[in-house]
Design a protein around this motif. Structure first.
Motif, PDB file in Angstrom:
ATOM      1  N   SER A   6       0.533  -1.138   0.063  1.00 33.59           N
ATOM      2  CA  SER A   6      -0.328  -0.042  -0.169  1.00 33.59           C
ATOM      3  C   SER A   6       0.591   1.495  -0.366  1.00 33.59           C
ATOM      4  O   SER A   6       2.048   1.351   0.790  1.00 33.59           O
ATOM      5  N   VAL A   7       0.184   2.517  -0.999  1.00 29.36           N
ATOM      6  CA  VAL A   7       0.791   3.504  -0.373  1.00 29.36           C
ATOM      7  C   VAL A   7       0.391   4.878  -0.170  1.00 29.36           C
ATOM      8  O   VAL A   7      -1.382   4.920  -0.481  1.00 29.36           O
ATOM      9  N   ALA A   8       0.938   4.964   0.964  1.00 32.91           N
ATOM     10  CA  ALA A   8       0.273   6.451   1.120  1.00 32.91           C
ATOM     11  C   ALA A   8       0.795   7.167   0.872  1.00 32.91           C
ATOM     12  O   ALA A   8       1.933   7.580  -0.030  1.00 32.91           O
ATOM     13  N   VAL A   9      -0.485   8.561   0.854  1.00 30.83           N
ATOM     14  CA  VAL A   9       0.071   9.462  -0.102  1.00 30.83           C
ATOM     15  C   VAL A   9      -0.189  10.493   0.714  1.00 30.83           C
ATOM     16  O   VAL A   9      -1.178  11.383   1.632  1.00 30.83           O
ATOM     17  N   PHE A  10       0.487  11.549   1.036  1.00 34.43           N
ATOM     18  CA  PHE A  10       0.674  12.584   1.777  1.00 34.43           C
ATOM     19  C   PHE A  10       0.483  13.807   1.500  1.00 34.43           C
ATOM     20  O   PHE A  10       0.615  14.608   0.535  1.00 34.43           O
ATOM     21  N   PRO A  11      -0.562  14.594   1.859  1.00 38.14           N
ATOM     22  CA  PRO A  11      -0.595  16.058   1.821  1.00 38.14           C
ATOM     23  C   PRO A  11       0.293  17.121   1.949  1.00 38.14           C
ATOM     24  O   PRO A  11       1.534  16.625   3.056  1.00 38.14           O
ATOM     25  N   TRP A  12       0.462  18.173   1.055  1.00 36.51           N
ATOM     26  CA  TRP A  12       1.819  18.852   0.453  1.00 36.51           C
ATOM     27  C   TRP A  12       2.065  20.090   2.350  1.00 36.51           C
ATOM     28  O   TRP A  12       3.143  19.836   2.418  1.00 36.51           O
ATOM     29  N   HIS A  13       1.176  20.291   2.771  1.00 37.37           N
ATOM     30  CA  HIS A  13       1.499  21.327   4.162  1.00 37.37           C
ATOM     31  C   HIS A  13       1.935  20.715   4.618  1.00 37.37           C
ATOM     32  O   HIS A  13       1.636  20.676   6.256  1.00 37.37           O
ATOM     33  N   SER A  14       1.893  18.676   5.553  1.00 39.26           N
ATOM     34  CA  SER A  14       2.436  17.981   5.933  1.00 39.26           C
ATOM     35  C   SER A  14       4.165  18.795   6.285  1.00 39.26           C
ATOM     36  O   SER A  14       4.147  17.898   7.070  1.00 39.26           O
TER      37      SER A  14
ATOM     38  N   ASP B  36       6.156  24.425  -6.197  1.00 40.11           N
ATOM     39  CA  ASP B  36       5.010  23.403  -5.662  1.00 40.11           C
ATOM     40  C   ASP B  36       4.308  24.071  -4.389  1.00 40.11           C
ATOM     41  O   ASP B  36       3.198  24.111  -4.574  1.00 40.11           O
ATOM     42  N   PHE B  37       4.673  24.783  -3.424  1.00 43.44           N
ATOM     43  CA  PHE B  37       4.536  24.922  -2.590  1.00 43.44           C
ATOM     44  C   PHE B  37       3.842  26.723  -2.683  1.00 43.44           C
ATOM     45  O   PHE B  37       2.529  26.666  -1.981  1.00 43.44           O
ATOM     46  N   VAL B  38       4.430  27.211  -3.607  1.00 40.95           N
ATOM     47  CA  VAL B  38       3.250  28.635  -3.618  1.00 40.95           C
ATOM     48  C   VAL B  38       2.195  28.093  -4.331  1.00 40.95           C
ATOM     49  O   VAL B  38       1.483  28.635  -4.146  1.00 40.95           O
ATOM     50  N   ARG B  39       2.320  27.370  -4.880  1.00 39.03           N
ATOM     51  CA  ARG B  39       0.702  26.990  -6.144  1.00 39.03           C
ATOM     52  C   ARG B  39       0.190  26.138  -5.156  1.00 39.03           C
ATOM     53  O   ARG B  39      -1.229  26.669  -5.615  1.00 39.03           O
ATOM     54  N   SER B  40       0.623  25.579  -3.870  1.00 37.27           N
ATOM     55  CA  SER B  40      -0.214  24.697  -3.320  1.00 37.27           C
ATOM     56  C   SER B  40      -1.379  25.276  -2.786  1.00 37.27           C
ATOM     57  O   SER B  40      -2.322  25.719  -2.499  1.00 37.27           O
ATOM     58  N   ALA B  41      -0.324  26.649  -1.687  1.00 35.81           N
ATOM     59  CA  ALA B  41      -1.153  27.621  -0.869  1.00 35.81           C
ATOM     60  C   ALA B  41      -1.884  27.984  -1.748  1.00 35.81           C
ATOM     61  O   ALA B  41      -2.740  29.061  -1.420  1.00 35.81           O
ATOM     62  N   GLU B  42      -1.882  29.168  -3.096  1.00 27.05           N
ATOM     63  CA  GLU B  42      -2.726  29.799  -3.905  1.00 27.05           C
ATOM     64  C   GLU B  42      -3.597  29.023  -3.660  1.00 27.05           C
ATOM     65  O   GLU B  42      -4.713  30.522  -3.666  1.00 27.05           O
ATOM     66  N   VAL B  43      -3.416  27.807  -4.578  1.00 27.26           N
ATOM     67  CA  VAL B  43      -5.653  27.285  -4.479  1.00 27.26           C
ATOM     68  C   VAL B  43      -6.137  26.936  -2.956  1.00 27.26           C
ATOM     69  O   VAL B  43      -7.051  25.493  -3.181  1.00 27.26           O
ATOM     70  N   SER B  44      -5.085  26.832  -2.045  1.00 31.19           N
ATOM     71  CA  SER B  44      -5.664  26.339  -0.818  1.00 31.19           C
ATOM     72  C   SER B  44      -6.380  27.499  -0.208  1.00 31.19           C
ATOM     73  O   SER B  44      -5.878  28.810   0.079  1.00 31.19           O
ATOM     74  N   GLY B  45      -7.309  27.337   0.579  1.00 31.37           N
ATOM     75  CA  GLY B  45      -7.742  28.371   0.817  1.00 31.37           C
ATOM     76  C   GLY B  45      -7.513  28.089   2.174  1.00 31.37           C
ATOM     77  O   GLY B  45      -7.332  27.325   3.367  1.00 31.37           O
ATOM     78  N   GLY B  46      -7.874  29.306   2.464  1.00 30.01           N
ATOM     79  CA  GLY B  46      -7.613  29.860   4.269  1.00 30.01           C
ATOM     80  C   GLY B  46      -5.850  29.307   4.513  1.00 30.01           C
ATOM     81  O   GLY B  46      -4.979  29.673   5.676  1.00 30.01           O
TER      82      GLY B  46
END
Lengths: 25, 130
Positions: A6-14, B36-46
């Protein structure tokens, strides 16, 4: 032979710290 | 499966970990770029990206940790955090960096630069409501 796994996918903000500045006094 | 010998290690920093950007795109952690981080923040609300400059790196009173001092965002607010030396931070224009690239390489197999005073890291905070 590669076993399926299984492959976990992590959100960028983590990956980046949430640095909430403390309120100035 | 990812290595489990170090139970406390966050596996999202392991080389090869799959990261989902806010755009839905999937990338390996080692392939992420500033944009990638910059664009992700742009499309993330809040959420918004802040520039957090490392102003000091000290020994932490907590054994096995280092104390990082940042100035964060336009307000230049001071923030101090204690992290393990292998913890990677994403530095603008440079990529993953940690206080101990050797430990990061050993524990995560993630290539890292040496995090230094003056480096500008990507961090996030809540977007202020207008």
């Amino acid at each position: 032979n590669v076993e399926p796994r299984s492959v976990a996918v992590f959100p960028w903000h983590s990956l980046v710290p949430f640095l909430a500045p403390s309120q100035p006094d | 499966a990812f290595a489990h010998s170090q139970g406390h290690l966050p596996s999202h920093f392991m080389k090869g970990a799959i990261i989902q950007l806010a755009t839905g795109e999937l990338k390996r952690v080692e392939d992420l770029q500033t944009q990638d981080f910059v664009r992700s923040a742009e499309v993330s609300g809040g959420l918004k990206i802040d520039s957090s400059t490392v102003v000091d790196i000290q020994e932490s009173p907590w054994q096995g940790f280092v104390m990082l001092h940042f100035v964060v965002g336009e307000q230049q607010s001071k923030v101090t955090i204690d992290v393990r030396p292998e913890h990677p931070f994403f530095v603008y224009g440079q990529g993953w960096s940690s206080c101990s690239p050797e430990r990061t390489a050993r524990l995560f197999s993630l290539p890292c630069h040496k995090l230094q005073v003056g480096d500008v890291c990507i961090s996030i905070s809540l977007q202020s409501l207008n």
